[in-house]
Design a protein around this motif. Structure first.
Motif, PDB file in Angstrom:
ATOM      1  N   VAL A  72      33.914  -5.592  17.120  1.00 34.63           N
ATOM      2  CA  VAL A  72      35.149  -6.093  16.520  1.00 34.63           C
ATOM      3  C   VAL A  72      35.106  -7.618  16.544  1.00 34.63           C
ATOM      4  N   VAL A  73      35.424  -8.219  15.395  1.00 31.47           N
ATOM      5  CA  VAL A  73      35.502  -9.680  15.309  1.00 31.47           C
ATOM      6  C   VAL A  73      36.939 -10.009  14.933  1.00 31.47           C
ATOM      7  N   GLY A 110      40.892 -19.047  10.063  1.00 34.44           N
ATOM      8  CA  GLY A 110      39.563 -19.365   9.562  1.00 34.44           C
ATOM      9  C   GLY A 110      38.444 -19.359  10.575  1.00 34.44           C
ATOM     10  N   THR A 111      38.773 -19.064  11.833  1.00 39.50           N
ATOM     11  CA  THR A 111      37.696 -19.036  12.830  1.00 39.50           C
ATOM     12  C   THR A 111      37.708 -17.718  13.595  1.00 39.50           C
ATOM     13  N   ILE A 112      36.614 -17.499  14.320  1.00 43.17           N
ATOM     14  CA  ILE A 112      36.540 -16.283  15.134  1.00 43.17           C
ATOM     15  C   ILE A 112      37.202 -16.562  16.476  1.00 43.17           C
ATOM     16  N   MET A 113      38.217 -15.780  16.787  1.00 39.23           N
ATOM     17  CA  MET A 113      38.964 -15.974  18.036  1.00 39.23           C
ATOM     18  C   MET A 113      38.345 -15.165  19.171  1.00 39.23           C
ATOM     19  N   ALA A 114      37.824 -14.010  18.842  1.00 37.52           N
ATOM     20  CA  ALA A 114      37.219 -13.158  19.863  1.00 37.52           C
ATOM     21  C   ALA A 114      36.241 -12.220  19.181  1.00 37.52           C
ATOM     22  N   GLU A 115      35.292 -11.744  19.974  1.00 40.29           N
ATOM     23  CA  GLU A 115      34.241 -10.920  19.404  1.00 40.29           C
ATOM     24  C   GLU A 115      33.702 -10.015  20.508  1.00 40.29           C
TER      25      GLU A 115
END
Lengths: 281, 580
Positions: free
Chosen positions: B218-219, B224-229
């Protein structure tokens, strides 16, 4: 039932005729009768186009719309016909007929402009002829659209080396019209439920009253054009530098018969128009 | 060293018309055969990312793009979309816009035909794609006649026929009915598990339970950015992460969090895990009966809608008539909050169109009365004094240059004086504080959540006694859904919603009407309807995950009609406390 969208039916027009013969059947008679207004000459073609539509099992909604469009188109000509009482406008019809009024004109002739208005037999014949030509044109084009899938059209265009860009526009147009008719219906429903009515007799005010329909529709047109473009390109449109022909459009006996009969009839009409004034009024 | 099929490095995308970058310095890698779910609210950048991956941005949507996107040995930013399509297939949210042909077979083979492949190869690929999406036997059908789920399957088939190494899908189940969702999710699962296709799906948050079931990774995107992955467990199971990034975890996970379980390894993510988790806790304990939501008995209220023997057949008189309503009879009472549910084509919209006079019955003896008015014969101006309809897509009605003008349009048409219109709008904004800051903005440019309020507000100003809301949650983020739901519940009016979102139904409705094939299959209080699992299964309606959890644990006397996580928690905390 969406309008102007191909629908598969098991009819000779859908399954037996190839796109080329249908195109010939649609275009040639229209070209051959371009200058004709004589209802007697146009009547067989009018009946024939209706018979074709019935054979192709064209839906009732299409008939309703085509007849409405024909009537609307004729309405504008009726106004023109009111000013066609002068015998000099007619090449073939005798002046005693063309100038013979149907209704007694209540406005005296000396009244500027309005005094010229009268409905004569000439004007009526002209309107009727125009009406039939509209009817034939609308029905034959609708018949082609209803019985020929966009895929068949694209393949047929490719075969005759039509450039990709032109095909792209054709394909997008075929997707575009049904989507837009549905969008217009939804917009009209939404605005009617907000109390929208167009009732002014002043054309400027009337145009303004249509803004609640036209503005959302323009927005939808914009959106649909973008989406169709993105969809087609995302599906590799034109990526292979060519197109696989899935079906060779072979000509059956029926195709040859239709094409030959159409060409013969069209050439005859064309020549008869110039040589013997056939169809002229 | 893992085998990456997709690498996104330092990607930034800024629209020409945008005020800030839609995607900012983003890094993403996908392994072969991996299923990645990108989750984020509207405007978080997930659709921009997908459209940049296949080149639509910047080739068709103008934007400045920096960074690098590599797949299948290609730098995607240097190639045309048409050339990238055979490597990365993109399926859009709305299948209607993606279908380009007028038969299923022609549409599926559109891609391969454009690649100029030999005819036999085109047919082979078409066969494989139809098989993978369970569309065999549909070849000659017009896509318009397919259900929502079948259309989305067709959109997937069209892309699969290109045999891409990566399949990207933008919110593939958001617009679908319950059966459509099941169908498409099972196809996604199948493509991933059996065919090993690298898949990227995006999701706004409404279908988080489904995402948790299918995703490998899960991304979470925002701004506009990746908060968690991470794996679904690492993300959803971690309460702190969820709270920090404002992510709604699956209902079973929410329940475990509420019950104090903080260890991500122990927190359930899927329904099966939830059942296992609770079964352990409930072993040897008995439940007490729980009180449901208080609803005053229907017969004590005034009937505001009366429908008797309503039939409607589309294409009547043609060779393909479609029976949409088959003798529907019902009463709806003053102030009720009703949800009409059912598959696409079950007759929900047709029924509600009759209530506002858009459609007329096709039988002579039908009765459709709204507050005493026979809407089958009444003028639309009379009808809208009693009832109105909020359409799914607010853009279909917006045309003014400001929200204030848009809101006042209906009143202006009625001929109300300017100061009265202003007064009413001001009153409305008190009830709808969300729109207050946007009064001078152009309606088309508003965030989706605000548009929904403006569309509803413009109709509420006409003071109808009954409001029908079509798909109230469509296009809304989860964070927008709850306030909108509370707003609709707070209205004095009778509110009827047509929706596929069962969590919304559970929270919103006092009464649920389930339709199937033009008839009313079930009609009753929400709890009662959701507890009739066998009948619901007939219509493929899937109750909320938390309701299913209660039903799966019936051996522990858990009520089968629990509708919300809070309700389940209240039910359990007593037992858990007693147990401990």
């Amino acid at each position: 039932m969406p309008l102007f969208e191909y629908e598969y039916r098991h009819t000779p027009f859908h399954t037996k005729l190839n796109p080329y013969s249908k195109a010939v059947l649609t275009v040639l008679p229209l070209l051959a009768t371009l200058g004709m207004f004589d209802p007697i000459v146009l009547l067989p073609l009018t009946v024939l186009s209706l018979v074709f539509a019935v054979i192709a099992r064209m839906p009732r909604d299409w008939h309703k719309l085509l007849i409405t469009v024909t009537v609307v188109a004729t309405g504008s000509r009726l106004i023109l016909a009111l000013f066609m009482g002068y015998a000099g406008y007619y090449e073939v019809l005798p002046p005693e007929l063309t100038e013979k009024p149907i209704l007694v004109n209540p406005i005296p002739e000396w009244v500027p402009w309005f005094g010229m208005m009268k409905l004569t037999w000439g004007g009526l014949i002209y309107t009727l002829g125009f009406n039939m030509r509209c009817f034939i044109a609308f029905y034959m084009v609708a018949l082609f659209i209803y019985t020929t899938s966009p895929d068949e059209i694209v393949q047929a265009l490719l075969k005759v080396k039509v450039p990709y860009k032109a095909i792209f526009v054709t394909l997008a147009a075929f997707r575009f019209f049904p989507v837009m008719t549905r969008a217009l219906e939804s917009i009209m429903n939404a605005q009617t439920l907000r109390g929208w009515v167009a009732k002014s007799k002043n054309p400027i005010k009337l145009a303004k009253q249509f803004l609640p329909l036209t503005i959302p529709l323009i927005g939808e047109v914009d959106k649909v054009v973008d989406e169709v473009t993105m969809s087609i390109t995302s599906r590799a449109f034109g990526a292979g530098g060519g197109w696989t022909l899935m079906k060779e459009h072979e000509f059956s006996y029926l195709d040859y018969t239709v094409i030959i009969l159409t060409i013969v009839a069209s050439v005859y009409l064309f020549l008869a128009f110039f040589l013997w004034n056939l169809g002229k009024i | 060293m893992p085998d990456y099929v997709l690498e996104v490095e330092d990607l930034s995308v800024e629209y020409v018309t945008g005020r800030k970058p839609a995607v900012r310095k983003l890094f993403l890698k996908a392994k072969k055969g991996e299923l990645i779910a990108i989750i984020g609210r509207a405007g978080s950048g997930k659709s921009t990312l997908l459209r940049t991956l296949n080149g639509i941005i910047p080739q068709y949507i103008l934007a400045s793009v920096d960074g690098k996107i590599t797949y299948c040995g290609l730098n995607a930013l240097e190639h045309e979309t048409t050339k990238l399509a055979p490597h990365l297939g993109l399926v859009f949210e709305d299948p209607d816009t993606q279908i380009v042909s007028l038969t299923v077979a022609e549409d599926v083979r559109f891609g391969p035909v454009n690649l100029h492949l030999p005819r036999e190869e085109v047919l082979k690929r078409m066969d494989v794609a139809l098989d993978a999406t369970r569309l065999k036997g549909f070849e000659e059908r017009n896509p318009r006649t397919l259900s929502g789920g079948e259309k989305q399957s067709l959109a997937i088939a069209g892309v699969l026929a290109l045999m891409p190494e990566i399949l990207a899908m933008d919110e593939p189940v958001t617009m679908l009915d319950p059966l459509g969702k099941l169908r498409v999710l099972s196809i996604i699962r199948d493509l991933h598990k059996r065919r090993g296709l690298t898949t990227i799906i995006t999701e706004a948050g409404g279908e988080i339970e489904a995402v948790a079931e299918v995703a490998d990774r899960v991304v979470v995107m925002d701004n506009g950015t990746i908060m968690a992955e991470g794996t679904p467990r690492e993300i959803f199971g971690n309460k702190e992460i969820c709270e920090k990034i404002g992510l709604r975890p699956p209902q079973v996970t929410q329940l475990a969090h509420m019950m104090g379980e903080t260890d991500p390894k122990l927190v359930p993510i899927t329904l099966d895990e939830g059942v296992e988790f609770l079964a352990k806790i409930l072993k040897g304990k008995k439940m007490r009966p729980l009180k449901g939501r208080e609803v005053s008995p229907l017969r004590e209220r005034n009937s505001v809608i009366e429908v008797r023997n309503l039939h409607h057949t589309y294409n009547l008189g043609t060779e393909h008539p479609v029976k949409a309503l088959d003798g529907v009879s019902l009463d709806i009472y003053e102030g009720e909050k009703v949800a009409i549910i059912g598959q696409n084509g079950s007759g929900k919209t047709t029924l509600s169109y009759h209530l506002v006079g858009i459609l007329k019955p096709t039988n002579r003896n039908a009765v459709v009365k709204v507050i005493g008015l026979d809407v089958t014969k009444a003028d639309s101006l009379e009808i809208i004094k009693r009832i109105n309809y909020v359409f799914q897509n607010p853009d279909m009605q917006f045309f003014s240059i400001s929200v204030e003008e848009e809101l006042g349009y209906g009143l202006k048409v009625r001929g109300l004086p300017e100061d009265e219109i202003k007064r009413r709008i001001s009153e409305l904004t008190e009830k709808m504080p969300a729109i207050k800051d946007y009064m001078d903005d152009q309606p088309k440019t508003l965030p989706r959540g605000i548009k929904t309020y403006v569309a509803a507000g413009s109709l509420l100003l006409l003071e109808p006694k009954i409001l029908i809301v079509d798909e109230p949650t469509n296009g809304l983020d989860y964070s927008d859904i709850i306030p909108y739901l509370d707003f609709l519940r707070s209205l004095e009016q009778t509110v009827i919603t047509i929706t596929h979102n069962m969590e919304f139904v559970a929270r919103f409705a006092d009464r649920v009407i389930v339709m199937k094939e033009g008839k009313i299959l079930l009609d009753g209080p929400t709890k009662e309807v959701f507890s009739k699992t066998e009948m619901l299964r007939e219509t493929w309606i899937d109750p909320p995950q938390i309701t299913k959890l209660g039903q799966r644990l019936s051996e522990f006397d858990l009520p089968p009609d629990i509708l919300t996580v809070e309700e389940m928690y209240n039910c359990l905390k007593d037992v858990v406390r007693r147990g401990s």
